[in-house]
Design a protein around this motif. Sequence first.
Motif, PDB file in Angstrom:
ATOM      1  N   ARG A 155       0.832  -1.217   0.000  1.00  0.00           N
ATOM      2  CA  ARG A 155       0.000   0.000   0.000  1.00  0.00           C
ATOM      3  C   ARG A 155       0.862   1.261   0.000  1.00  0.00           C
ATOM      4  N   SER A 156       1.906   1.250   0.796  1.00  0.00           N
ATOM      5  CA  SER A 156       2.747   2.440   0.939  1.00  0.00           C
ATOM      6  C   SER A 156       3.516   2.737  -0.341  1.00  0.00           C
ATOM      7  N   ILE A 157       3.981   1.703  -1.027  1.00  0.00           N
ATOM      8  CA  ILE A 157       4.696   1.908  -2.289  1.00  0.00           C
ATOM      9  C   ILE A 157       3.759   2.485  -3.342  1.00  0.00           C
ATOM     10  N   VAL A 158       2.543   1.947  -3.427  1.00  0.00           N
ATOM     11  CA  VAL A 158       1.559   2.479  -4.372  1.00  0.00           C
ATOM     12  C   VAL A 158       1.279   3.947  -4.064  1.00  0.00           C
ATOM     13  N   ALA A 159       1.081   4.273  -2.797  1.00  0.00           N
ATOM     14  CA  ALA A 159       0.783   5.653  -2.403  1.00  0.00           C
ATOM     15  C   ALA A 159       1.951   6.582  -2.714  1.00  0.00           C
ATOM     16  N   LEU A 160       3.180   6.111  -2.470  1.00  0.00           N
ATOM     17  CA  LEU A 160       4.365   6.927  -2.735  1.00  0.00           C
ATOM     18  C   LEU A 160       4.499   7.219  -4.228  1.00  0.00           C
ATOM     19  N   LYS A 161       4.271   6.216  -5.048  1.00  0.00           N
ATOM     20  CA  LYS A 161       4.395   6.407  -6.497  1.00  0.00           C
ATOM     21  C   LYS A 161       3.309   7.326  -7.033  1.00  0.00           C
ATOM     22  N   ARG A 162       2.140   7.309  -6.411  1.00  0.00           N
ATOM     23  CA  ARG A 162       1.076   8.218  -6.831  1.00  0.00           C
ATOM     24  C   ARG A 162       1.373   9.655  -6.423  1.00  0.00           C
ATOM     25  N   ARG A 163       2.052   9.792  -5.296  1.00  0.00           N
ATOM     26  CA  ARG A 163       2.284  11.117  -4.724  1.00  0.00           C
ATOM     27  C   ARG A 163       3.386  11.884  -5.452  1.00  0.00           C
TER      28      ARG A 163
END
Length: 401
Positions: A155-163
């Motif tokens: 989840r955190s990797i997906v969120a970081l890449k979106r941000r």
Amino acid sequence: MATSVTSTMTRPLDKHTLRHSHDLPLPKGPDVLDIRSSQESLLHNLDSKILEGLSQAQGFKSFPSLLLWGEKGQVLYDDVLEAPEYYPYRVEDELLQQRVDDIARTVASTGTDMLIELGAGNMTKTAQFLSAIDNYISSPLVYYALDVDQALLERSIVALKRRVTFRHIEVRGLFGTYDDGANWLASPEIAAYRRTLMFLGSSIGNDEQDAAVRFLSSFTQAPETGVPQNVAGFLLAVDGCQDAAKIEAAYDVPGGYSRRWVKQALEYARELLGEGIDRAEVDRIFDDNNWQFEGRWLPERQRYQTYLTTTCSLTATIRGQTITLEEGERLPIISSGKWTRETVDGVSLKAGLSIEKSWKNPEFDYNIYWLQPSLKRVDSGIVIIDELEPEGHDQVRHRNE
């Protein structure tokens, strides 16, 4: 908030002694790589670990700290983090934001191929730091987030890449323990790559100093062979506060948030052990009314220790094991080290590292240290100065001044 920066600056980077690997293709793989040596989770056999801790002789009993990190424990801990008295999380975040460019420039100057964040969690502090590094590099770099929680990691990797979008940095995850991470970094296919490690949250102080030396050494030397690893540097956050009032307010915050977080470990223990014919025994041993929260600042050990203490005598037989507890027995469940700079220097040197630079919040003596492989500077004649004027300049003083 004022911060200060210090640097030993005892030697320039010798480009002939650094092993760069930009001519090698960076390692490929999935967004999250499973590097576990065992498929069992850290929570495996936690019920047995509870009974083992309670079965020790008086004075040696303990609760496993993993009892604090169940689903409810995570929620209650978030309440602790939001309390203004709980300074470590807030102060580290402020320090990173204020000094991010200098820290990023320091990391980028080494020509590192990899940045590995140990215990990355939700990566809330990662985006700004990686963006700053991205501005200072022109060669590819892989950021690896190491964590034992696969779902959180993904989840955190997906969120970081979106941000945020990076020009030179590729973001990936490593699913495993710290030991798994050390072994993976020492593997033949990875060993050639120059790496920087990052360990925030002052988690290094949760262990005794000898254990911390072993932990750091596992990343500077191959765990099986002791061969030195290709380490560019180690970013290490350490809380050095020695103010008893500030520490006690932080770890027993007003409103009872810390106490609720710690005491929910009893509920989690009941959940893990309560199935079967021993349910009544389990409920009696882990009844909230039979325990109280207790915390102590231990200045001689530079450590705040949190306990669950019995309020009455308790005896039960659970899974064939007889548990006996006297009234007033203090069972440690979690601790937090508050290490002075001298302690950090001593631990680092034993692990083959030395403090080359640091960034400090002087109000709470919270530090981010930049460690690099040691050149045995113990008798170099350098004395490290904590405060700087003006801010941002490097300062070195020799003993003969």
